[in-house]
Design an enzyme around this catalytic site. Structure first.
Site, mmCIF file in Angstrom:
data_model
loop_
_atom_site.group_PDB
_atom_site.id
_atom_site.type_symbol
_atom_site.label_atom_id
_atom_site.label_comp_id
_atom_site.label_asym_id
_atom_site.label_seq_id
_atom_site.Cartn_x
_atom_site.Cartn_y
_atom_site.Cartn_z
ATOM 1 N N ARG A 64 0.822 -1.217 0.000
ATOM 2 C CA ARG A 64 0.000 0.000 0.000
ATOM 3 C C ARG A 64 0.852 1.260 0.000
ATOM 4 N NH1 ARG A 64 -3.533 -1.299 4.966
ATOM 5 N NH2 ARG A 64 -2.463 -3.295 5.086
ATOM 6 N N GLU A 101 1.445 -5.104 13.262
ATOM 7 C CA GLU A 101 0.308 -5.401 14.148
ATOM 8 C C GLU A 101 -0.123 -6.855 14.031
ATOM 9 O OE1 GLU A 101 -3.364 -3.280 13.474
ATOM 10 O OE2 GLU A 101 -4.150 -3.865 15.423
HETATM 11 O O1 LIG Z 1 2.629 0.029 12.029
HETATM 12 P P1 LIG Z 1 2.635 -1.417 11.700
HETATM 13 O O2 LIG Z 1 2.103 -2.285 12.798
HETATM 14 O O3 LIG Z 1 3.969 -1.880 11.220
HETATM 15 O O4 LIG Z 1 1.608 -1.631 10.505
HETATM 16 C C1 LIG Z 1 1.513 -0.783 9.400
HETATM 17 C C2 LIG Z 1 1.767 -1.497 8.108
HETATM 18 O O5 LIG Z 1 0.830 -2.575 7.915
HETATM 19 C C3 LIG Z 1 0.338 -2.527 6.588
HETATM 20 O O6 LIG Z 1 1.175 -3.209 5.705
HETATM 21 P P2 LIG Z 1 1.102 -4.779 5.341
HETATM 22 O O7 LIG Z 1 2.393 -5.391 5.778
HETATM 23 O O8 LIG Z 1 -0.161 -5.361 5.836
HETATM 24 O O9 LIG Z 1 1.211 -4.817 3.762
HETATM 25 P P3 LIG Z 1 0.290 -4.431 2.519
HETATM 26 O O10 LIG Z 1 0.579 -2.987 2.268
HETATM 27 O O11 LIG Z 1 0.811 -5.312 1.470
HETATM 28 O O12 LIG Z 1 -1.172 -4.682 2.845
HETATM 29 C C4 LIG Z 1 0.336 -1.057 6.266
HETATM 30 O O13 LIG Z 1 0.310 -0.820 4.881
HETATM 31 C C5 LIG Z 1 1.599 -0.562 6.930
HETATM 32 O O14 LIG Z 1 2.726 -0.671 6.078
HETATM 33 N N1 LIG Z 2 -5.478 -2.072 11.675
HETATM 34 C C1 LIG Z 2 -4.851 -1.943 10.499
HETATM 35 N N2 LIG Z 2 -5.568 -1.565 9.400
HETATM 36 C C2 LIG Z 2 -4.907 -1.445 8.213
HETATM 37 N N3 LIG Z 2 -3.626 -1.666 8.036
HETATM 38 C C3 LIG Z 2 -2.903 -2.020 9.102
HETATM 39 N N4 LIG Z 2 -1.605 -2.307 9.237
HETATM 40 C C4 LIG Z 2 -1.389 -2.643 10.511
HETATM 41 N N5 LIG Z 2 -2.508 -2.577 11.229
HETATM 42 C C5 LIG Z 2 -3.481 -2.185 10.361
#
Ligand SMILES: O=P(O)(O)OC[C@H]1O[C@H](OP(=O)(O)OP(=O)(O)O)[C@H](O)[C@@H]1O
Ligand SMILES: Nc1ncnc2[nH]cnc12
Length: 172
Positions: A64, A101
Site C-alpha cells: 500500500r 500489528e
Molecule cells: O505500524 P505497523 O504495525 O507496522 O503496521 C503498518 C503497516 O501494515 C500494513 O502493511 P502490510 O504489511 O499489511 O502490507 P500491505 O501494504 O501489502 O497490505 C500497512 O500498509 C503498513 O505498512
Molecule cells: N489495523 C490496520 N488496518 C490497516 N492496516 C494495518 N496495518 C497494521 N494494522 C493495520
C-alpha cells in the site's frame, strides 16, 4: 495545502472492517480514498505539505505504501524508491526483519542513497514496526530520512512511540 472540507471527506471514505486479516484486528482500508480523484489529490497534498522542498526521493513500503509514494513523487517532481517485501529484489543491499500489528515480515531494497533526502510514506501507522524498519533500511543504504508521513495513525497501538517524527494526516 489541501482544502479542509476535502480532507474531511477523504477521511470519511476510509473503510473499517473488524476481524481482518485476523480476529481482533480492526482493519482500515484506504482503497476508497485512492479511487476518488479529489480525495486522492487532497491526501497526496497533505502527505507532502509539511516537508515542502525538504526531500528529493519518496519511499514507500510494498504494497500500500507504493501507491501513496508514487502519487507523492509524481505530485512533487521527485523520484521513487520502492521498498519491497522479502524475496523480490535480485541483489538487496539492505534487509530488515520486523514485526507489525498482525505478523512479521522482512523488507529489502537496493541502491546507494548517499546524499539523498528521503520522505517515507505509508497508509497506516499502527505499531510502527514497518516504518521503524523502513527508516533503518534507508539509513543502511546511506540515505537521510527527511520525513515520515502516513495517511492514518492508529493512536492506541503506540506507533508514535516507535516513530515519534511521523506526521499523520488523520488519527483514529
Ligand atoms: O505500524 P505497523 O504495525 O507496522 O503496521 C503498518 C503497516 O501494515 C500494513 O502493511 P502490510 O504489511 O499489511 O502490507 P500491505 O501494504 O501489502 O497490505 C500497512 O500498509 C503498513 O505498512
Ligand atoms: N489495523 C490496520 N488496518 C490497516 N492496516 C494495518 N496495518 C497494521 N494494522 C493495520
Amino acid at each position: 495545502m489541501p482544502c479542509p472540507d476535502e480532507l474531511a471527506r477523504a477521511e470519511s471514505l476510509i473503510s473499517i472492517t473488524p476481524d481482518f486479516p485476523q480476529p481482533g484486528i480492526l482493519f482500515r482500508d484506504i482503497a476508497p480514498v485512492l479511487s476518488d480523484a479529489d480525495a486522492l489529490h487532497a491526501v497526496t497534498q497533505a502527505l507532502a505539505a509539511p516537508f515542502e522542498h525538504g526531500f528529493d526521493l519518496v519511499a514507500g513500503v510494498e504494497a500500500r505504501g507504493f501507491l501513496l509514494a508514487g502519487a507523492v513523487a509524481t505530485a512533487t517532481g521527485t523520484g521513487l524508491l520502492p521498498i519491497r517485501k522479502a524475496g523480490k529484489v535480485p541483489r538487496p543491499d539492505a534487509s530488515v526483519d520486523y514485526a507489525l500489528e498482525y505478523g512479521i515480515a522482512t523488507i529489502e531494497a537496493s541502491g546507494d542513497l548517499t546524499g539523498r533526502r528521503v520522505l517515507l510514506v505509508d497508509d497506516v501507522l499502527a505499531t510502527g514496526g514497518t516504518l521503524r524498519a523502513a527508516i533503518s533500511l534507508v539509513e543502511q543504504l546511506g540515505g537521510t530520512v527527511a520525513g515520515v508521513a502516513v495517511v492514518l495513525e492508529l493512536a492506541e497501538l503506540g506507533g508514535r512511540d516507535a516513530v515519534p517524527e511521523a506526521h499523520a494526516v488523520f488519527a483514529a
